[in-house]
Write a protein that holds these residues in place. Sequence first.
Motif: not given
Length: 414
Positions: A324-348
Amino acid sequence: MRMTDWKRQRKALNPAFSAAAIRSLTSVFHDAAHKTVIAWDSEIESNQRTNCAVIDVQQWMNHISTCHRLDSAGIALLSHDFGALDGNDSDVAHILNAFGSPNVSHTLLILIQRFPSILKLPLPRAQFARKLNLIIGKICREMLSRTRKEKETGNVEQGDRSCLGLLLKAEDSGESAGLTPQEVLDEAKVLLLAGFETTAVSMTWAFAELARNPDIQTKLRDECIGFGPTPSYDDLMNKLPYLDAVVNEVLRLHAAVKEIPRSATQEDVIPLSEPMRTATGTFTESVCIPQGTEIVVPFAALNCSVSMWGPDAKAFKPSRWFEEDEGTRGARETLHGYRHLMTFGDGPRMCLGRLFALTEFKAVLFVLVRNFVFEMADGPGAQIVESVGTLPRPRVVGSAEGGSMPLRVRRYEV
């Protein structure tokens, strides 16, 4: 595609890619992986002097993995067993092999499904894609016709949850949400092609990373052997944490689709996480996006962003998924895709087949790592880079053939 059309088609296909549907397909992935073990064992046995075989994983993925993908996807998506890994020949296998060739543009073929006018362009790739599109259309029409006849005679299984079964159900619904015959054909063609090459590229990167990181490979093998022979869908998703971490790290570091274009349907103002300098030298805290603006979403850049994943963002490090890296956690959580990755995209419009791809990826990796040891064919110092092309395939520097990924594979002995 209009939003109303997209919603209607997505609604028709959602049940085929639910957790419940994929749960029932896990055994198909395991069976296909075990057939691969038999094929690799045969390669190794033919080299008794060394008790190993040098396998070009990229070529293997574009050929034998075609059969694996065809068998599993055929049953799961189209309710048809092609028997490719049992040696049965088919036009579909030849088409998918051609589709995996570096001479074919993956993006062009997908675009043709939505914009057929591309086929009129006098380009060599467009001419090849036109022929490919005609053959795929013929195959899908034959499959749809056979399924319709089986349905009329009562030979089709009740409650068929394959994508083809759901498409035909949507076609017969008689409601405004139903699909037209042409839409059923178009969707069947997309299902046959979608995800084939991207999964092959991801699997190739997984083998490459395990080969050049033997400690990670050993830790993964220990977990898989210690678990038992045949994990269920729920086991693959929840009870093999290091397998999960390795797969996530491959998907993060080596996204098969590096970017995707989108068009703004209406004007919007995008707030920025930090001020940005404009061309005039002033700073702004937001960006105005006019309606109709073409936007490129940089999947790979976001997955490897230092602000989101830390200073070692470009390193292959499965252990990061337990930290758990608290310094980067907030930035990652702006992405709501699978595990905060963009590999499968995001959104509807997030990738509909992500659970299918993840389950297949984990099942195959679980089986092969339990049975084989992977090493760099040219020694541990061999350098791997991304080859230039539509998809970021791995390539060993100095390889005579583009896209070549030779690995030394031997049987794991306790």
